[in-house]
Design a protein around this motif. Structure first.
Motif, PDB file in Angstrom:
ATOM      1  N   PRO A  57     -21.967 165.692 -10.481  1.00  0.00           N
ATOM      2  CA  PRO A  57     -22.877 166.062  -9.382  1.00  0.00           C
ATOM      3  C   PRO A  57     -23.494 164.870  -8.674  1.00  0.00           C
ATOM      4  CG  PRO A  57     -23.284 167.418 -11.330  1.00  0.00           C
ATOM      5  CD  PRO A  57     -22.373 166.308 -11.759  1.00  0.00           C
ATOM      6  N   VAL A  58     -23.903 163.864  -9.444  1.00  0.00           N
ATOM      7  CA  VAL A  58     -24.521 162.682  -8.834  1.00  0.00           C
ATOM      8  C   VAL A  58     -23.502 161.933  -7.970  1.00  0.00           C
ATOM      9  CG1 VAL A  58     -25.683 160.489  -9.301  1.00  0.00           C
ATOM     10  CG2 VAL A  58     -26.183 162.494 -10.707  1.00  0.00           C
ATOM     11  N   PHE A  59     -22.263 161.855  -8.431  1.00  0.00           N
ATOM     12  CA  PHE A  59     -21.220 161.174  -7.663  1.00  0.00           C
ATOM     13  C   PHE A  59     -21.019 161.821  -6.301  1.00  0.00           C
ATOM     14  CE2 PHE A  59     -16.785 161.235  -6.293  1.00  0.00           C
ATOM     15  CZ  PHE A  59     -16.567 159.885  -6.069  1.00  0.00           C
ATOM     16  N   TRP A  60     -20.851 163.149  -6.273  1.00  0.00           N
ATOM     17  CA  TRP A  60     -20.563 163.813  -5.006  1.00  0.00           C
ATOM     18  C   TRP A  60     -21.764 163.827  -4.074  1.00  0.00           C
ATOM     19  CZ3 TRP A  60     -15.935 164.169  -3.327  1.00  0.00           C
ATOM     20  CH2 TRP A  60     -14.876 164.251  -4.220  1.00  0.00           C
ATOM     21  N   LEU A  61     -22.975 163.784  -4.620  1.00  0.00           N
ATOM     22  CA  LEU A  61     -24.167 163.675  -3.783  1.00  0.00           C
ATOM     23  C   LEU A  61     -24.128 162.391  -2.959  1.00  0.00           C
ATOM     24  CD1 LEU A  61     -27.079 164.372  -2.905  1.00  0.00           C
ATOM     25  CD2 LEU A  61     -27.861 163.194  -4.989  1.00  0.00           C
ATOM     26  N   PHE A  62     -23.890 161.268  -3.606  1.00  0.00           N
ATOM     27  CA  PHE A  62     -23.902 159.997  -2.890  1.00  0.00           C
ATOM     28  C   PHE A  62     -22.639 159.801  -2.050  1.00  0.00           C
ATOM     29  CE2 PHE A  62     -27.134 158.926  -6.111  1.00  0.00           C
ATOM     30  CZ  PHE A  62     -28.112 158.424  -5.268  1.00  0.00           C
ATOM     31  N   PHE A  63     -21.539 160.401  -2.456  1.00  0.00           N
ATOM     32  CA  PHE A  63     -20.316 160.300  -1.659  1.00  0.00           C
ATOM     33  C   PHE A  63     -20.532 160.956  -0.303  1.00  0.00           C
ATOM     34  CE2 PHE A  63     -15.419 160.721  -2.049  1.00  0.00           C
ATOM     35  CZ  PHE A  63     -15.257 159.447  -1.542  1.00  0.00           C
ATOM     36  N   GLY A  64     -21.164 162.130  -0.301  1.00  0.00           N
ATOM     37  CA  GLY A  64     -21.468 162.801   0.962  1.00  0.00           C
ATOM     38  C   GLY A  64     -22.448 162.012   1.811  1.00  0.00           C
ATOM     39  N   LEU A  65     -23.420 161.366   1.169  1.00  0.00           N
ATOM     40  CA  LEU A  65     -24.379 160.555   1.912  1.00  0.00           C
ATOM     41  C   LEU A  65     -23.708 159.340   2.555  1.00  0.00           C
ATOM     42  CD1 LEU A  65     -27.451 160.689  -0.490  1.00  0.00           C
ATOM     43  CD2 LEU A  65     -27.263 161.720   1.785  1.00  0.00           C
ATOM     44  N   ALA A  66     -22.628 158.844   1.969  1.00  0.00           N
ATOM     45  CA  ALA A  66     -21.894 157.736   2.594  1.00  0.00           C
ATOM     46  C   ALA A  66     -21.289 158.179   3.922  1.00  0.00           C
ATOM     47  CB  ALA A  66     -20.806 157.225   1.651  1.00  0.00           C
ATOM     48  N   GLY A  67     -20.769 159.412   3.963  1.00  0.00           N
ATOM     49  CA  GLY A  67     -20.274 159.934   5.228  1.00  0.00           C
ATOM     50  C   GLY A  67     -21.391 160.081   6.252  1.00  0.00           C
ATOM     51  N   ALA A  68     -22.563 160.525   5.798  1.00  0.00           N
ATOM     52  CA  ALA A  68     -23.702 160.642   6.708  1.00  0.00           C
ATOM     53  C   ALA A  68     -24.135 159.272   7.225  1.00  0.00           C
ATOM     54  CB  ALA A  68     -24.866 161.330   5.992  1.00  0.00           C
ATOM     55  N   ALA A  69     -24.001 158.235   6.385  1.00  0.00           N
ATOM     56  CA  ALA A  69     -24.384 156.879   6.800  1.00  0.00           C
ATOM     57  C   ALA A  69     -23.560 156.409   7.994  1.00  0.00           C
ATOM     58  CB  ALA A  69     -24.226 155.906   5.636  1.00  0.00           C
ATOM     59  N   LEU A  70     -22.309 156.852   8.080  1.00  0.00           N
ATOM     60  CA  LEU A  70     -21.466 156.460   9.212  1.00  0.00           C
ATOM     61  C   LEU A  70     -22.080 156.952  10.521  1.00  0.00           C
ATOM     62  CD1 LEU A  70     -18.841 155.300  10.385  1.00  0.00           C
ATOM     63  CD2 LEU A  70     -17.751 157.495   9.881  1.00  0.00           C
TER      64      LEU A  70
END
Length: 448
Positions: free
Chosen positions: A364-377
């Protein structure tokens, strides 16, 4: 040791190194386990192959987003640096904390347990604790090897990745060309059988098997000719991975059929047994050992770069930000990361469910930050429009929106899968909030 503020990272990695490390992280033991779960959740062989094709497509969409981020913002901290620029120090700090104590170290322990399980099948050394002993030896040995220098780490990675791919090719050849005719006829019958479950659940397992390619972001400050080699490395490695996954699953279908795949607990061993008899099971165990070592080594190599970036920015973790100019490695970050991973191996040994415990802990923690990386773009495009972007995501904003949606789906799915086990990982993540508050208070005191 150099002062962390003066550290300069050598551009010593080529496209081949990026491909080797990315392939090494992604192609691990999961490709020998999840195909059976995918087959059990699809209605036909074609639907199973479609799921693997879509998984490759989603990964390539994500790679396009990361190609823009890595070439516009080359930094050893990878996602840490993107979060810092897009959202501020607070999220970057929590991400680095999560990498150090949950996602990266948990992944290292998870992969080491896969190595331990299959090494025990070949050479048991400690009764019921044999997998844990092997896992601890893998973490300690590979950490020390990487701390000796970047050249030792990357050359080992090339060798292990080549061994893994050669083994997969043997598996493909066995399924497509060496299974006896009687087994092939049974496979043809099984391939037409309907499967239960849901296609959505099949995609969960597929995307988990493709996971890990984003680790290449942590190499961006060490890649020669970044705009060309990073993009080529990401897209080339994912193309290679998708092709291998499709061929392997086609081989499974040809050799065992959909029903045979869905009913197998060790699908790769069953296929090799059909082709070669009893020695086939031992051969596949050797293959999984090589794959697990490859993934563990690559994850150790990239993981310490985030801790290094954290040490350069946060006084409390300054000791992590020291770069050893002689070995060209963040030696302290590697050693601390190894110590935490060894602690998690101990947790897995205590539960006697090492692999499953680490999946619950990290996903769960991995996919939370992975999605936030897309938002960072999106955020960085808006707040820093003047930044030079050697590579720009095509079809913006549709491509990054698709990536973020896939990450949200995986976050929901991983929470549903992990259940109560997810609480431990989330709890350890939240334990970083008091450290963040302490850091903020000290910064305010220093500025007053």
């Amino acid at each position: 040791m150099n002062d962390p503020s003066q550290a300069r990272l050598a551009s010593s990695l080529s496209t081949v190194d990026v491909v080797a490390l990315t392939v090494g992280v992604v192609i691990g033991a999961s490709v020998f386990e999840t195909p059976a779960l995918v087959a059990g959740n699809t209605g036909s062989g074609w639907a199973a192959l479609l799921a693997w094709t879509l998984g490759g497509g989603v990964s390539i969409v994500g790679a396009l987003c990361y190609a823009e981020l890595t070439t516009a913002y080359p930094h050893a901290g990878g996602d840490y640096f993107y979060f810092q620029r897009a959202f501020g120090d607070w999220l970057a700090f929590l991400f680095a904390w999560a990498r150090l104590v949950v996602t990266q170290t948990g992944s290292i322990a998870l992969l080491a347990f896969v190595f331990g399980d299959y090494a025990t099948e070949l050479w048991p050394i400690g009764a019921q604790y044999s997998p844990s002993i092997y896992a601890a030896l893998a973490v300690a040995g590979l950490t020390l090897l990487n701390a000796l220098g970047v050249r030792q780490g990357k050359h080992l990675q090339r060798g292990l990745t080549v061994a893994t791919i050669v083994g997969l090719l043997v598996l493909i050849g066995a399924g497509l060309f060496l299974v006896p005719e009687s087994a092939g006829q049974a496979a043809a019958t099984g391939a037409s059988d309907g499967g239960g479950g849901s296609f959505g659940m099949a995609m969960v397992f597929v995307l988990l098997t493709y996971g890990g390619w984003n680790e290449a972001a942590y190499l961006s400050a060490e890649v020669r000719d970044l705009s060309r080699n990073m993009t080529r490395g990401l897209l080339g490695s994912l193309g290679l991975i998708a092709g291998l996954y499709l061929l392997v699953n086609w081989a499974y279908l040809q050799g065992l059929g959909l029903a045979g795949m869905a009913g197998s607990e060790v699908v790769a061993a069953d296929l090799m047994r059909a082709a070669f008899g009893a020695p086939g099971a031992k051969l596949i165990s050797l293959l999984v050992v090589a794959a697990a070592l490859s993934s563990t080594n690559a994850t150790i190599f990239t993981g310490a770069r985030t801790s290094f970036a954290l040490g350069r920015d946060v006084r409390f973790f300054r000791f992590l930000g020291r770069w050893d100019a002689d070995t060209e490695t963040p030696a302290n970050a590697l050693l601390v990361q190894g110590a935490v991973a060894l602690g998690l191996v101990g947790v897995g040994a205590w539960t006697r469910q090492g692999f499953e415990a680490m999946v619950d802990y990290t996903a769960p923690v991995f996919w939370l930050f992975f999605g936030l990386a897309g938002a960072a773009l999106f955020v960085l495009r808006r707040i820093e429009p003047e930044t030079d972007r050697p590579f720009r995501v095509p079809l913006y904003p549709a491509v990054p929106l698709l990536f973020c949606a896939a990450c949200l789906y995986m976050l929901w799915s991983s929470v549903a899968y992990a259940g109560a086990g997810a609480l431990l990982g989330v709890g350890v993540l939240l334990a970083g909030i008091p450290l963040l508050a302490l850091r903020t208070a000290r910064s305010q005191e220093a500025s007053s």
